[in-house]
Design a protein around this motif. Structure first.
Motif, mmCIF file in Angstrom:
data_model
loop_
_atom_site.group_PDB
_atom_site.id
_atom_site.type_symbol
_atom_site.label_atom_id
_atom_site.label_comp_id
_atom_site.label_asym_id
_atom_site.label_seq_id
_atom_site.Cartn_x
_atom_site.Cartn_y
_atom_site.Cartn_z
ATOM 1 N N VAL B 80 48.682 19.716 43.698
ATOM 2 C CA VAL B 80 48.600 19.103 42.369
ATOM 3 C C VAL B 80 47.375 19.636 41.629
ATOM 4 N N ALA B 81 46.287 19.863 42.357
ATOM 5 C CA ALA B 81 45.039 20.326 41.743
ATOM 6 C C ALA B 81 44.972 21.853 41.679
ATOM 7 N N ALA B 82 46.044 22.516 42.081
ATOM 8 C CA ALA B 82 46.002 23.987 42.152
ATOM 9 C C ALA B 82 45.772 24.617 40.784
ATOM 10 N N ASP B 83 46.294 23.982 39.752
ATOM 11 C CA ASP B 83 46.172 24.575 38.416
ATOM 12 C C ASP B 83 44.700 24.717 38.002
ATOM 13 N N PRO B 84 43.940 23.609 37.981
ATOM 14 C CA PRO B 84 42.518 23.808 37.665
ATOM 15 C C PRO B 84 41.799 24.703 38.682
ATOM 16 N N LEU B 85 42.160 24.604 39.962
ATOM 17 C CA LEU B 85 41.456 25.374 40.994
ATOM 18 C C LEU B 85 41.463 26.873 40.706
ATOM 19 N N PHE B 86 42.646 27.400 40.390
ATOM 20 C CA PHE B 86 42.759 28.851 40.253
ATOM 21 C C PHE B 86 41.913 29.394 39.096
ATOM 22 N N THR B 87 41.772 28.600 38.044
ATOM 23 C CA THR B 87 40.975 29.100 36.925
ATOM 24 C C THR B 87 39.504 28.723 37.065
ATOM 25 N N LEU B 88 39.250 27.618 37.775
ATOM 26 C CA LEU B 88 37.864 27.285 38.133
ATOM 27 C C LEU B 88 37.217 28.434 38.893
ATOM 28 N N SER B 89 38.046 29.111 39.659
ATOM 29 C CA SER B 89 37.556 30.265 40.396
ATOM 30 C C SER B 89 36.992 31.295 39.415
ATOM 31 N N TYR B 90 37.626 31.432 38.257
ATOM 32 C CA TYR B 90 37.169 32.390 37.236
ATOM 33 C C TYR B 90 35.946 31.881 36.478
ATOM 34 N N THR B 91 35.983 30.611 36.073
ATOM 35 C CA THR B 91 34.844 30.102 35.285
ATOM 36 C C THR B 91 33.594 30.031 36.143
ATOM 37 N N ILE B 121 42.429 31.676 49.916
ATOM 38 C CA ILE B 121 42.706 33.112 49.782
ATOM 39 C C ILE B 121 43.297 33.399 48.407
ATOM 40 N N ALA B 122 44.302 32.594 48.029
ATOM 41 C CA ALA B 122 45.022 32.853 46.780
ATOM 42 C C ALA B 122 44.133 32.637 45.562
ATOM 43 N N ALA B 123 43.283 31.590 45.608
ATOM 44 C CA ALA B 123 42.423 31.302 44.453
ATOM 45 C C ALA B 123 41.110 32.078 44.519
ATOM 46 N N LYS B 124 40.910 32.801 45.618
ATOM 47 C CA LYS B 124 39.710 33.627 45.797
ATOM 48 C C LYS B 124 38.428 32.794 45.725
ATOM 49 N N VAL B 125 38.455 31.690 46.473
ATOM 50 C CA VAL B 125 37.244 30.869 46.563
ATOM 51 C C VAL B 125 36.856 30.726 48.032
ATOM 52 N N HIS B 200 37.597 38.261 35.891
ATOM 53 C CA HIS B 200 38.306 38.606 37.122
ATOM 54 C C HIS B 200 37.524 39.594 38.005
ATOM 55 N N PRO B 201 36.973 40.674 37.432
ATOM 56 C CA PRO B 201 36.174 41.572 38.294
ATOM 57 C C PRO B 201 34.985 40.850 38.938
ATOM 58 N N PHE B 202 34.408 39.890 38.196
ATOM 59 C CA PHE B 202 33.312 39.102 38.767
ATOM 60 C C PHE B 202 33.791 38.376 40.024
ATOM 61 N N VAL B 203 35.008 37.803 39.930
ATOM 62 C CA VAL B 203 35.564 37.049 41.058
ATOM 63 C C VAL B 203 35.734 37.966 42.273
ATOM 64 N N GLU B 204 36.239 39.181 42.044
ATOM 65 C CA GLU B 204 36.456 40.119 43.153
ATOM 66 C C GLU B 204 35.125 40.524 43.789
ATOM 67 N N GLU B 205 34.130 40.771 42.938
ATOM 68 C CA GLU B 205 32.803 41.148 43.425
ATOM 69 C C GLU B 205 32.174 39.990 44.198
ATOM 70 N N ARG B 206 32.405 38.789 43.698
ATOM 71 C CA ARG B 206 31.863 37.600 44.353
ATOM 72 C C ARG B 206 32.456 37.444 45.762
ATOM 73 N N THR B 207 33.752 37.659 45.879
ATOM 74 C CA THR B 207 34.402 37.552 47.185
ATOM 75 C C THR B 207 33.790 38.552 48.167
ATOM 76 N N ARG B 208 33.531 39.749 47.660
ATOM 77 C CA ARG B 208 32.917 40.776 48.514
ATOM 78 C C ARG B 208 31.526 40.326 48.983
#
Lengths: 190, 578
Positions: B80-91, B121-125, B200-208
């Motif tokens: 149910v909370a997946a919607d905010p989660l995926f974009t929270l990952s970006y913000t 994994i999917a939300a990259k957090v 999005h590139p920030f998110v990928e770099e953050r995961t690394r």
């Protein structure tokens, strides 16, 4: 010290969580590493419930598996049998003789196996059957079945009675201390 | 000072010590106590939100304003909370933000067995997974540090055996954080395409970077024992492995389960003989090892179904099991049942009596599906009864509308049933929606909700008026019945099924277990009048059983709801003295 295992089993709503809370507090006060595992939620609604209490120098797993329980404290007759596979070969069962029909028995789909404790005894299992409900009523509150059974466990346990009494005073609500101490004594001296 | 604490209580303590200011959650076993215990600390603002999406967004708002915030939910709540989660990952975050999700392997109290690690994994957090109460508290604090250092929401994954196990916890003091001045930062927090493309590139770099953290962080640790065998594990599996093997094998215990490290795994693999992965549910660590080219044995030995314990580990490795006793007698199952005096029972009896098709929902009333009532046809997820009924009726037409209803609890209706009702009104099906209003969130152990008139602290709060809400959505026919009154229930249900209009029936009676609900004297069976017809047994009341071909009532369980007295045609069940 090797880890010791106590299972508290019964029917949802019988008060097994308070018993595990008391036992946990007592064992922590004794300086053991302790883990107590419970299941909340759906199974509490009149279903079969089980709590695991483990203590020793260093306890890892929160659950007690097959053949590991030193004690099974059962709040209801057939619940002792349900979890008997978890008992060690030389483990002890303390069981309230109260019988509560599960729904398949109520609807007539199954029979209540009244002789199940005899079968356990026949296999050499130590079974201490006690009418904890009557003793609880005698103590002044039918809900103190849990403490009657803890009193009975104290009889076999290696911890002094005074420590148990202290733990009861620290665990139950002040207005229920008197009844529960009475319940504890009745179980202990049964 | 050491204290025995539930994993969930330890999380709450961690929230307190980490200086968290805002916690918003929706209850769900086995996560509920996190928020209940957090609410005991006056320094934390806590609330029950109507659902997990709202809760997660409240936590986002609090983070945006610069404070540490959290939300807690069960595994399906994260859907149910997946919607905010995926974009929270970006913000990312301003104040640290941690989401607690409690998985339920073996489904002690759940409708599925999903593995929440997939979400991380999917939300990259990043996701942390503690293995006992002490770690639960420590990991909460580590999670907030990671959240703020790496500008990311962090998920802490609990599971039933961690959440609901008590272990010793060392208490520490709270670290207060002053409320910073608010600074507007639209590029970071307005996730319109132009900004999101840059994030999005920030998110990928953050995961690394966080994967790099995992190479050296004490959250991931190697315990060198015997080196013939090495085992990689996390969470509760670590405890089972240690229980069985002690120090006879080497263990790589992962506290950061997403992103997974590479070098320490390769080093560990190089230092041990055969390498195993022990993980409950899906083979996520194993898949990672396959990807980085480290041979291991995992799901070949261990199921991806259910939870493990010492027995599972011993069996998988071919070790002897301790001796035990086996019984020939079959012990009848003891499934959970609706309590004696449960207000849902009378309503379900009426539905079963008229063989009405009933789409169900998530709550205590799911128990209406069991023998002898068999009153439900489906249970999918929170709110699905109302929207499902609309679809069922659109497919089945007028004939279906005349003999199909749905049932949904007050809390579940607030969670996500009302949007389904909007659809019923807007897209016009003559659906009959029954709201089982027992004035509490029952199954999870009595939490307040927007209809009860109280907040999480037990203080009076505004109560949503269900009748007015349904009217305003566009449902003209809103009826209220007392489920203890079988005749009234029957009449109203049949009337509303018959009319060519959508309707809502509110079956209103507080849960019998609520403290303010007083039991009436138990009913008694007049043995002379009882003919043994077993009609009363159709209720499935745990207080009624049959002895010597006559009904008998357990006075310790009966609360005098009098539903059975209305049912007995011979007047054999008599009301208690009152």
């Amino acid at each position: 010290m090797e880890t010791k295992n106590v299972m508290i089993v019964g029917v949802g709503g019988q008060g097994s969580l308070l018993a595990s809370k008391l036992l946990g507090a007592l064992l922590v006060a004794e300086g053991y590493d302790v883990k107590v595992s419970e299941v909340h939620g759906m199974s509490q609604r009149g279903g079969s419930v089980v709590t695991y209490v483990r203590f020793g120098d260093n306890v890892y797993s929160p659950v007690i598996a097959q053949g590991e329980a030193d004690y099974i404290i059962s709040f209801e007759k057939i619940e002792a049998a349900r979890y008997a596979a978890n008992l060690r070969k030389d483990g002890k069962i303390i069981v309230n003789s109260q019988m509560i029909d599960p729904m398949p028995v109520i609807t007539g789909a199954a029979q209540y196996p009244v002789d199940v404790l005899d079968e356990l005894r026949g296999k050499g299992v130590f079974v201490d059957e006690i009418d904890a409900l009557s003793l609880a009523q005698q103590a002044g509150n039918a809900k103190s079945v849990n403490i009657v059974l803890m009193g009975r466990l104290a009889k076999y346990f290696h911890i002094e009675k005074e420590k148990w009494i202290e733990a009861i005073k620290n665990t139950v609500k002040p207005q229920f201390v008197e009844v529960n101490l009475k319940a504890f004594e009745l179980g202990y001296n049964f | 000072m050491k204290k025995l604490m539930l994993g969930n209580e330890a999380v709450a303590r961690g929230l307190y010590e980490a200086g968290v200011k805002v916690v918003s959650s929706y209850p769900g076993t086995p996560s509920t106590e996190i928020t209940e215990f957090a609410a005991k600390y006056d320094d934390i603002y806590c609330e029950w939100a109507p659902n997990e999406k709202v809760a997660c967004e409240v936590a986002f708002g609090a983070s945006l304003r610069g404070v540490r915030s959290a939300c807690a939910m069960k595994h399906v709540g994260l859907n149910v909370a997946a919607d905010p989660l995926f974009t929270l990952s970006y913000t990312g975050v301003n104040g640290g933000l941690v989401i607690f999700v409690a998985d339920d392997p073996a489904m002690h109290s759940s409708q599925n067995e999903q593995d929440s690690r997939h979400y991380a994994i999917a939300a990259k957090v990043p996701m942390l997974e503690p293995s006992d109460s002490a770690e639960a508290k420590a990991f909460v604090k580590a999670a907030f540090e990671i959240s703020e250092e790496f500008d990311t929401p962090v998920i802490v994954r609990m599971c039933t055996r961690i959440a609901h196990s008590q272990a010793a916890v060392e208490l520490e003091d709270r670290q207060e954080h002053a409320l910073p001045a608010y600074e507007k930062n639209p590029q970071k927090y307005i996730m319109a395409p132009a900004n999101a493309i840059r994030r999005h590139p920030f998110v990928e770099e953050r995961t690394r970077k966080i994967a790099e953290l995992g190479e050296t962080s004490p959250l991931n640790r190697v315990e060198i024992g015997g080196t013939e065998m090495g085992i990689i594990c996390s969470g509760t599996c670590y405890q089972y492995v240690k229980e069985v093997f002690g120090n006879t094998v080497s263990v790589l215990k992962l506290g950061i389960v997403n992103p997974l490290p590479t070098r320490i795994i390769k080093d560990f693999a190089a230092n041990v003989g055969k390498l195993y992965v022990v993980e409950e549910l899906d083979g996520i660590i194993e898949t990672h090892l396959n990807t980085i080219g480290v041979p291991c044995v995992g799901k070949e030995l261990f199921s991806n179904i259910g939870e493990f314990n010492q027995t599972t580990i011993r069996a998988a490795f071919g070790l002897p099991q301790p001796e035990n006793v086996t019984l020939e007698t079959e012990v009848p199952v003891r499934p959970p049942v609706m309590c004696a005096g449960c207000p849902h029972r009378g309503l379900f009896y009426t539905l079963a009596k008229h063989k009405i098709t009933c789409l169900g929902d998530i709550g205590c009333y799911t128990l209406g599906s069991a023998a002898p009532l068999f009153a439900l046809d489906s249970t999918l997820c929170m709110g699905a009864s109302v929207s499902g009924l609309h679809g069922f009726n659109k497919a089945g037409g007028a004939d279906s509308e005349k003999k199909t209803v749905c049932v949904i609890g007050d809390s579940t209706f607030m969670h996500s049933g009302m949007t389904g009702l909007v659809n019923v009104a807007y897209n016009g099906s003559n659906s009959t929606v029954i709201i089982l209003d027992n004035s509490i969130t029952g199954m999870t152990g009595h939490q307040q909700n927007p209809t009860t008139g109280y907040n999480i602290k037990g203080d009076p709060a505004l109560a949503v008026n269900l009748e007015a809400l349904c009217h305003s959505i566009g449902i003209e026919r809103v009826r209220v019945v007392d489920p203890y009154n079988l005749k009234e229930c029957e009449e109203v249900i049949l009337e509303e099924l018959a009319v060519d209009a959508p309707s809502v029936i509110i079956s209103r009676r507080p849960c019998m277990l609520l403290k303010y609900v007083k039991a009436k004297p138990p009913v008694t069976v007049n043995k002379d009048k009882c003919v043994g017809c077993r009609q009363c047994m159709k209720l499935g009341c745990p207080a009624i059983s049959f002895k010597d071909k006559k009904a008998t009532v357990d006075a310790t369980q009966c609360v005098g709801c009098d539903v059975c007295t209305q049912l007995c045609r011979f007047g054999a069940i008599e009301k208690g003295d009152r």
